[in-house]
Design a protein around this motif. Sequence first.
Motif, PDB file in Angstrom:
ATOM      1  N   VAL A  64       0.855  -1.181   0.000  1.00 47.05           N
ATOM      2  CA  VAL A  64       0.000   0.000   0.000  1.00 47.05           C
ATOM      3  C   VAL A  64       0.891   1.231   0.000  1.00 47.05           C
ATOM      4  O   VAL A  64       1.973   1.233   0.585  1.00 47.05           O
ATOM      5  N   ASN A  65       0.416   2.252  -0.690  1.00 44.48           N
ATOM      6  CA  ASN A  65       1.196   3.468  -0.846  1.00 44.48           C
ATOM      7  C   ASN A  65       0.252   4.655  -1.008  1.00 44.48           C
ATOM      8  O   ASN A  65      -0.937   4.482  -1.270  1.00 44.48           O
ATOM      9  N   VAL A  90      -3.159   3.617  -2.676  1.00 50.15           N
ATOM     10  CA  VAL A  90      -3.159   2.644  -3.761  1.00 50.15           C
ATOM     11  C   VAL A  90      -2.592   1.341  -3.215  1.00 50.15           C
ATOM     12  O   VAL A  90      -1.536   1.336  -2.584  1.00 50.15           O
ATOM     13  N   ILE A  91      -3.326   0.260  -3.471  1.00 46.86           N
ATOM     14  CA  ILE A  91      -2.858  -1.069  -3.097  1.00 46.86           C
ATOM     15  C   ILE A  91      -2.406  -1.775  -4.368  1.00 46.86           C
ATOM     16  O   ILE A  91      -3.160  -1.868  -5.336  1.00 46.86           O
ATOM     17  N   VAL A  94      -3.694   6.098   6.394  1.00 43.80           N
ATOM     18  CA  VAL A  94      -5.126   6.359   6.542  1.00 43.80           C
ATOM     19  C   VAL A  94      -5.346   7.838   6.849  1.00 43.80           C
ATOM     20  O   VAL A  94      -6.227   8.485   6.270  1.00 43.80           O
ATOM     21  N   GLU A  95      -4.522   8.404   7.720  1.00 45.07           N
ATOM     22  CA  GLU A  95      -4.625   9.829   8.061  1.00 45.07           C
ATOM     23  C   GLU A  95      -4.291  10.700   6.853  1.00 45.07           C
ATOM     24  O   GLU A  95      -4.966  11.697   6.597  1.00 45.07           O
ATOM     25  N   TYR A  96      -3.243  10.328   6.100  1.00 48.85           N
ATOM     26  CA  TYR A  96      -2.869  11.087   4.900  1.00 48.85           C
ATOM     27  C   TYR A  96      -4.044  11.189   3.938  1.00 48.85           C
ATOM     28  O   TYR A  96      -4.328  12.255   3.389  1.00 48.85           O
ATOM     29  N   ALA A  97      -4.736  10.072   3.719  1.00 45.20           N
ATOM     30  CA  ALA A  97      -5.824  10.035   2.748  1.00 45.20           C
ATOM     31  C   ALA A  97      -7.146  10.524   3.324  1.00 45.20           C
ATOM     32  O   ALA A  97      -8.128  10.641   2.594  1.00 45.20           O
ATOM     33  N   ILE A 143      -5.449  -1.124  -6.956  1.00 47.16           N
ATOM     34  CA  ILE A 143      -6.697  -0.785  -6.286  1.00 47.16           C
ATOM     35  C   ILE A 143      -6.533   0.562  -5.586  1.00 47.16           C
ATOM     36  O   ILE A 143      -5.641   0.724  -4.745  1.00 47.16           O
ATOM     37  N   GLU A 144      -7.377   1.509  -5.931  1.00 47.40           N
ATOM     38  CA  GLU A 144      -7.376   2.784  -5.218  1.00 47.40           C
ATOM     39  C   GLU A 144      -8.261   2.653  -3.985  1.00 47.40           C
ATOM     40  O   GLU A 144      -9.311   2.013  -4.020  1.00 47.40           O
ATOM     41  N   VAL A 145      -7.820   3.273  -2.887  1.00 51.44           N
ATOM     42  CA  VAL A 145      -8.570   3.268  -1.633  1.00 51.44           C
ATOM     43  C   VAL A 145      -8.934   4.724  -1.340  1.00 51.44           C
ATOM     44  O   VAL A 145      -8.048   5.568  -1.205  1.00 51.44           O
ATOM     45  N   TRP A 146     -10.226   4.979  -1.256  1.00 54.42           N
ATOM     46  CA  TRP A 146     -10.726   6.332  -1.055  1.00 54.42           C
ATOM     47  C   TRP A 146     -11.679   6.384   0.137  1.00 54.42           C
ATOM     48  O   TRP A 146     -12.426   5.425   0.368  1.00 54.42           O
TER      49      TRP A 146
END
Length: 156
Positions: A38-39, A47-48, A100-103, A118-121
């Motif tokens: 994850v990044n 993004v995973i 998680v905090e960044y996003a 995979i995008e995580v939003w």
Amino acid sequence: MNQLIGEFDCKMDAKGRLMVPVLLKKQLLDVERDGLVVNRGFEKNLVIYPKKVWDETVAELSKLNMFEKKNREFVRAFQRGAMPLSLDAAGRVLLPKSLVEYAGIDAELVLACQLDKIEVWDKKVYDGLFDDVPENFAALAEEVMGNKNKGGADGE
């Protein structure tokens, strides 16, 4: 390259764990053996990457000339915060708190497949991305895909 498809509404538990949906997990070949990475995304998302895709991406980055400042800055920014993920026995992954905090991800999130990653939003942010899609999507499609060579070798 394995192409992923789907959009999944998910919930993160209080410990930051996310249950990988069964339909997505079936698409992630060898994820239990190889793991994920994850990044940070380019927008305020995560993004995973399947580990194999991450390794291919890093291999491309390693071809950049590191004597050029912009290349070093890009690699540094791109890899900032990258962390390996693995599925636990229940099929969950633990998302790092700093990412998680960044996003700005709250408990409700969306996993949106984008080609081989995979995008995580955060769900509210993701839904807001598409508020003006009907008008803008056609224009964007024309700009991005309109000049693609659809004919033979001479462009017809």
